[in-house]
Design a protein around this motif. Structure first.
Motif, short mmCIF file in Angstrom:
data_model
loop_
_atom_site.label_atom_id
_atom_site.label_comp_id
_atom_site.label_asym_id
_atom_site.label_seq_id
_atom_site.Cartn_x
_atom_site.Cartn_y
_atom_site.Cartn_z
N LEU A 6 -68.54 -134.22 6.84
CA LEU A 6 -69.46 -133.11 7.13
C LEU A 6 -69.56 -132.21 5.92
O LEU A 6 -68.58 -131.59 5.51
N GLY A 8 -72.42 -130.06 5.58
CA GLY A 8 -73.52 -129.12 5.83
C GLY A 8 -72.95 -127.72 5.90
O GLY A 8 -72.05 -127.37 5.14
N ARG A 13 -69.09 -117.83 3.69
CA ARG A 13 -67.88 -117.09 3.27
C ARG A 13 -67.65 -117.17 1.77
O ARG A 13 -66.86 -116.43 1.22
N GLN A 24 -69.28 -127.85 -0.67
CA GLN A 24 -68.54 -129.11 -0.87
C GLN A 24 -68.79 -129.73 -2.25
O GLN A 24 -68.20 -130.75 -2.58
N GLN A 80 -78.42 -132.57 8.74
CA GLN A 80 -78.30 -131.72 9.93
C GLN A 80 -79.25 -130.54 9.68
O GLN A 80 -79.04 -129.77 8.73
N PRO A 83 -77.16 -125.48 11.02
CA PRO A 83 -75.71 -125.55 11.21
C PRO A 83 -75.30 -125.09 12.61
O PRO A 83 -74.82 -123.99 12.81
N LYS A 84 -75.52 -125.97 13.58
CA LYS A 84 -75.26 -125.58 14.98
C LYS A 84 -73.86 -125.94 15.43
O LYS A 84 -73.57 -125.98 16.62
N GLY A 85 -73.00 -126.30 14.49
CA GLY A 85 -71.62 -126.61 14.84
C GLY A 85 -71.21 -128.00 14.41
O GLY A 85 -72.06 -128.87 14.17
N LEU A 106 -63.86 -133.04 7.57
CA LEU A 106 -64.68 -131.91 7.14
C LEU A 106 -64.66 -131.87 5.61
O LEU A 106 -63.61 -132.03 4.99
N ASP A 108 -64.68 -129.72 3.49
CA ASP A 108 -63.91 -128.68 2.77
C ASP A 108 -62.42 -128.78 3.06
O ASP A 108 -61.67 -127.83 2.85
N ASN A 109 -61.98 -129.94 3.56
CA ASN A 109 -60.55 -130.13 3.86
C ASN A 109 -59.92 -131.07 2.84
O ASN A 109 -60.49 -132.09 2.49
N TYR A 142 -57.98 -121.11 12.79
CA TYR A 142 -58.27 -122.54 12.99
C TYR A 142 -58.35 -122.88 14.48
O TYR A 142 -58.07 -122.05 15.34
N GLY A 143 -58.68 -124.16 14.75
CA GLY A 143 -58.42 -124.68 16.07
C GLY A 143 -56.91 -124.83 16.20
O GLY A 143 -56.25 -125.25 15.25
N GLU A 158 -60.01 -122.70 20.04
CA GLU A 158 -60.66 -122.47 18.73
C GLU A 158 -60.42 -121.03 18.30
O GLU A 158 -60.73 -120.09 19.03
N LYS A 159 -59.84 -120.86 17.16
CA LYS A 159 -59.59 -119.55 16.55
C LYS A 159 -59.09 -118.50 17.55
O LYS A 159 -59.75 -117.47 17.77
N ILE A 169 -55.21 -127.38 13.80
CA ILE A 169 -55.76 -128.74 13.84
C ILE A 169 -56.60 -128.95 12.57
O ILE A 169 -57.67 -128.36 12.43
O1 DAU Z 1 -60.52 -126.61 8.64
C1 DAU Z 1 -60.16 -126.97 9.94
C2 DAU Z 1 -60.93 -126.18 10.98
O2 DAU Z 1 -62.32 -126.46 10.77
C3 DAU Z 1 -60.50 -126.56 12.40
O3 DAU Z 1 -59.17 -126.17 12.64
C4 DAU Z 1 -61.41 -125.87 13.43
O4 DAU Z 1 -61.08 -126.28 14.71
C5 DAU Z 1 -62.87 -126.19 13.12
O5 DAU Z 1 -63.74 -125.49 13.99
C6 DAU Z 1 -63.23 -125.85 11.69
O6 DAU Z 1 -63.21 -124.44 11.53
P1 DAU Z 1 -63.99 -123.70 10.35
O7 DAU Z 1 -64.33 -122.31 10.76
O8 DAU Z 1 -63.20 -123.83 9.10
O9 DAU Z 1 -65.33 -124.54 10.21
P2 DAU Z 1 -66.55 -124.30 9.24
O10 DAU Z 1 -67.64 -123.60 9.97
O11 DAU Z 1 -66.10 -123.68 7.95
O12 DAU Z 1 -67.05 -125.78 8.93
C7 DAU Z 1 -66.17 -126.76 8.45
C8 DAU Z 1 -66.95 -127.83 7.66
O13 DAU Z 1 -67.96 -128.45 8.45
C9 DAU Z 1 -67.65 -127.33 6.41
O14 DAU Z 1 -67.43 -128.29 5.38
C10 DAU Z 1 -69.10 -127.25 6.76
C11 DAU Z 1 -69.25 -128.31 7.83
N1 DAU Z 1 -70.24 -127.94 8.86
C12 DAU Z 1 -69.99 -126.86 9.65
C13 DAU Z 1 -70.88 -126.50 10.63
C14 DAU Z 1 -70.61 -125.30 11.52
C15 DAU Z 1 -71.36 -128.71 9.02
O15 DAU Z 1 -71.57 -129.70 8.29
N2 DAU Z 1 -72.27 -128.35 9.99
C16 DAU Z 1 -72.07 -127.27 10.80
O16 DAU Z 1 -72.94 -127.00 11.68
#
Ligand code: DAU
Length: 293
Positions: A6, A8, A13, A24, A80, A83-85, A106, A108-109, A142-143, A158-159, A169
């Motif tokens: 992922l 998107g 932040r 990314q 996507q 960014p709906k989740g 993800l 960014d992990n 985090y989750g 979640e958070k 997680i």
């Molecule tokens: O880093 C781990 C955490 O990532 C988990 O512990 C959480 O349960 C999980 O919800 C997530 O939390 P974040 O707040 O860090 O998520 P973030 O919105 O930063 O998105 C994480 C990645 O997913 C980032 O590379 C962008 C991508 N993303 C995010 C969303 C909301 C998408 O591609 N599409 C989206 O709609």
């Protein structure tokens, strides 16, 4: 098994760093952030990877990663639209992914640890879902998973404002093919997004969720904030300087894991411009007795 990255989201932040560049694609020390999840998936034995991005940034990802052929893998790109989740992004996967189990990371992990590759490859038996737990000092970000003494999942949140455990997680999940129908049943959370933790809860309600606590020696870093981005870069620099080995180098992983031949590895070297990255690839070739011209 097919992989999903992922990439998107808005990267809000990290604004203004992300005004024109996807999060990314930002540098984590000496390479783009997405190289790290790509190599994690390669270590897990994945050869086909869908990269989910925003529409505006798709071309930049294609320019950075290409078709994957040079690394012995195949990238498919999909968009996507909003960014709906995290689980919402799975709706945009190509049709060939829709009836398959997936491993999702993800973008960014960053995961790093001894033997992580081989242990990830054998971690999932293809049914239900497998996610991980990792002790952190700041679980509210985090989750969070709470386990009972036998390691069974008690709760997932979640958070949470008041976390029930210190086990976050990480953004790395294995799902059986039912995940694709599960995402269609989700409703947005109070913050207006589809939540990955709600998918995990669905598996839990079917007694089909397994959580594996990552070993102490494993490093899990996320890079979603300026502070954590700098820390991840410093982490990579310290390890690479100390060991003289690179973390997250797709050419090297492809060659060492047998995804590409020696000749194909040499081709990667020949196509790389003069740089310390190229010098590193040459040192790997020399280690294997390949002659670099
Ligand atoms: O880093 C781990 C955490 O990532 C988990 O512990 C959480 O349960 C999980 O919800 C997530 O939390 P974040 O707040 O860090 O998520 P973030 O919105 O930063 O998105 C994480 C990645 O997913 C980032 O590379 C962008 C991508 N993303 C995010 C969303 C909301 C998408 O591609 N599409 C989206 O709609």
């Amino acid at each position: 098994m097919k992989g999903v990255i992922l990439a998107g989201g808005t990267g809000s932040r990290l604004w203004p760093l992300t005004a024109v560049i996807s999060k990314q694609l930002l540098a984590v020390y000496d390479k783009p952030m997405i190289f790290y999840p790509v190599t994690t998936l390669m270590f897990a034995g994945v050869r086909e990877i869908a990269v989910v991005t925003t529409e505006a940034q798709q071309e930049s990802f294609k320019a950075t990663l290409g078709s994957g052929e040079k690394w012995g893998i195949k990238f498919e790109y999909c968009v996507q639209s909003e960014p709906k989740g995290i689980p919402d992004a799975l709706k945009s996967l190509p049709i060939s992914f829709k009836n398959e189990p997936i491993v999702m990371i993800l973008g960014d992990n960053l995961l790093y640890g001894m033997g992580l590759g081989s242990s990830l490859a054998g971690a999932f038996n293809g049914t239900g879902a497998l996610a991980f737990g990792y002790p952190v000092a700041n679980p509210s970000e985090y989750g969070v998973v709470e386990l009972d003494q036998k390691g069974n999942v008690k709760s997932i949140t979640e958070k949470p404002v008041s976390p029930k455990s210190n086990l976050a997680i990480p953004g790395f999940y294995f799902f059986d093919k039912s995940v694709h129908s599960k995402v269609l049943e989700l409703v947005p959370s109070l913050r207006g997004e589809l939540e990955i933790t709600d998918i995990l809860k669905m598996y839990k309600s079917q007694s089909a969720l397994r959580i594996s606590v990552l070993e102490r020696g494993t490093a899990w870093l996320d890079t979603g904030t300026v502070e954590s981005l700098i820390q991840a870069g410093e982490f990579v620099k310290v390890i690479e300087d100390r060991q003289g080995l690179k973390i997250g180098c797709p050419e090297e992983v492809a060659f060492r894991e047998g995804y590409i031949t020696g000749n194909e590895f040499l081709k990667c070297i020949n196509n790389a411009p003069t740089s310390s990255y190229r010098d590193y690839l040459i040192s790997v070739a020399v280690e294997f007795g390949l002659s670099v011209i």
